[in-house]
Write an enzyme that holds these catalytic residues in place. Structure first.
Site, mmCIF file in Angstrom:
data_model
loop_
_atom_site.group_PDB
_atom_site.id
_atom_site.type_symbol
_atom_site.label_atom_id
_atom_site.label_comp_id
_atom_site.label_asym_id
_atom_site.label_seq_id
_atom_site.Cartn_x
_atom_site.Cartn_y
_atom_site.Cartn_z
ATOM 1 N N GLU A 38 -15.599 34.814 -3.293
ATOM 2 C CA GLU A 38 -15.595 35.176 -2.513
ATOM 3 C C GLU A 38 -17.193 36.325 -2.473
ATOM 4 O OE1 GLU A 38 -12.098 37.860 -1.583
ATOM 5 O OE2 GLU A 38 -13.489 39.648 -1.054
ATOM 6 N N ASP A 39 -17.542 36.268 -3.714
ATOM 7 C CA ASP A 39 -18.796 37.290 -3.493
ATOM 8 C C ASP A 39 -20.175 36.777 -4.156
ATOM 9 O OD1 ASP A 39 -17.068 39.201 -2.919
ATOM 10 O OD2 ASP A 39 -17.077 40.333 -4.708
ATOM 11 N N HIS B 104 -11.656 36.151 -10.006
ATOM 12 C CA HIS B 104 -11.028 35.773 -8.424
ATOM 13 C C HIS B 104 -11.477 36.598 -7.587
ATOM 14 C CE1 HIS B 104 -11.070 40.462 -9.513
ATOM 15 N NE2 HIS B 104 -10.216 40.804 -8.570
ATOM 16 N N ASP B 105 -13.091 36.747 -7.956
ATOM 17 C CA ASP B 105 -13.546 37.304 -6.419
ATOM 18 C C ASP B 105 -15.583 36.045 -6.841
ATOM 19 O OD1 ASP B 105 -13.006 38.833 -5.139
ATOM 20 O OD2 ASP B 105 -13.225 40.758 -7.154
ATOM 21 N N HIS C 258 -14.621 44.561 -13.119
ATOM 22 C CA HIS C 258 -13.430 44.742 -12.672
ATOM 23 C C HIS C 258 -12.337 43.678 -12.881
ATOM 24 C CE1 HIS C 258 -10.965 44.633 -9.235
ATOM 25 N NE2 HIS C 258 -11.471 43.116 -9.047
ATOM 26 N N ASP D 112 -5.384 42.849 -8.930
ATOM 27 C CA ASP D 112 -6.509 43.799 -8.176
ATOM 28 C C ASP D 112 -6.501 44.200 -7.735
ATOM 29 O OD1 ASP D 112 -8.911 42.766 -7.046
ATOM 30 O OD2 ASP D 112 -7.923 42.318 -5.703
HETATM 31 ZN ZN ZN Z 1 -10.997 41.867 -7.435
#
Ligand code: ZN
Length: 183
Positions: free
Chosen positions: A61-62, A57-58, A31, A118
């Site tokens: 967050e993840d 980018h994640d 992704h 995204d």
């Molecule tokens: Zn994403």
């Protein structure tokens, strides 16, 4: 190029235990790589910092990476963009989604590019690898929400905006038909 590959290496390790939500169970790293590819295809002059931020980018967050960690491994510009596009996972899902819409107009241009790409990737996945357990209604609501997030980001890229519109149209047509057929 060196920094970009470093970001791919960093993100691949950070996401190593994650899979996408679709039945193909693609490795998660596919992704963020797709997101950065979309940016470079539509905006070839975006620059390495933005491409690295797209790859990363994640990870806040993840994966629990921190802004300071990214700043130390990469640079402040990349760290700030990644932070800008990171949801606060401490908030309930609906609140996080509302905040994305609310905050989209205030994003810096680099963060808007990442956000836009995204959403192109995530809406595209509704056609190619629909999340397991999602029904037509949920998918169509997702496209509506993504469109609201994307609206204030469009100014940074006509190419990505066009891709978003095309994919949103395809997803709506496909899932509308399925919804009608299911009735
Ligand atoms: Zn994403």
């Amino acid at each position: 190029m060196q920094l970009l590959l470093k970001s791919v290496d960093f993100a691949a390790r950070a996401h190593r235990d994650q899979r996408r939500k679709g039945p193909a169970e693609e490795p998660y790293i596919n992704h963020p790589i797709e997101v950065s590819r979309l940016i470079v295809e539509c905006e070839p002059h975006a620059g390495e910092d933005i491409l690295c931020a797209a790859v990363l980018h994640d990870v806040i967050e993840d994966c629990g990476a921190t802004r300071d960690e990214i700043a130390a491994c990469f640079n402040e510009v990349i760290a700030d963009i990644v932070l800008e596009v990171s949801d606060d996972k401490g908030l309930p899902r609906d609140e996080r989604k509302a905040k994305q819409v609310e905050n989209a107009p205030n994003l810096t241009p680099g963060a808007k590019l990442v956000r836009l790409a995204d959403k192109v990737a995530n809406v595209g996945a509704m056609l190619t690898d629909t999340p397991i357990g999602w029904d037509e209604k949920q998918i169509l609501a997702y496209v509506d929400w993504a469109e609201a997030v994307v609206a204030p980001c469009r100014e940074v890229s006509n190419g990505l905006s066009d891709r978003f519109d095309a994919i949103a149209r395809d997803v709506r047509a496909f899932h509308d038909e399925k919804a009608v057929a299911g009735k």
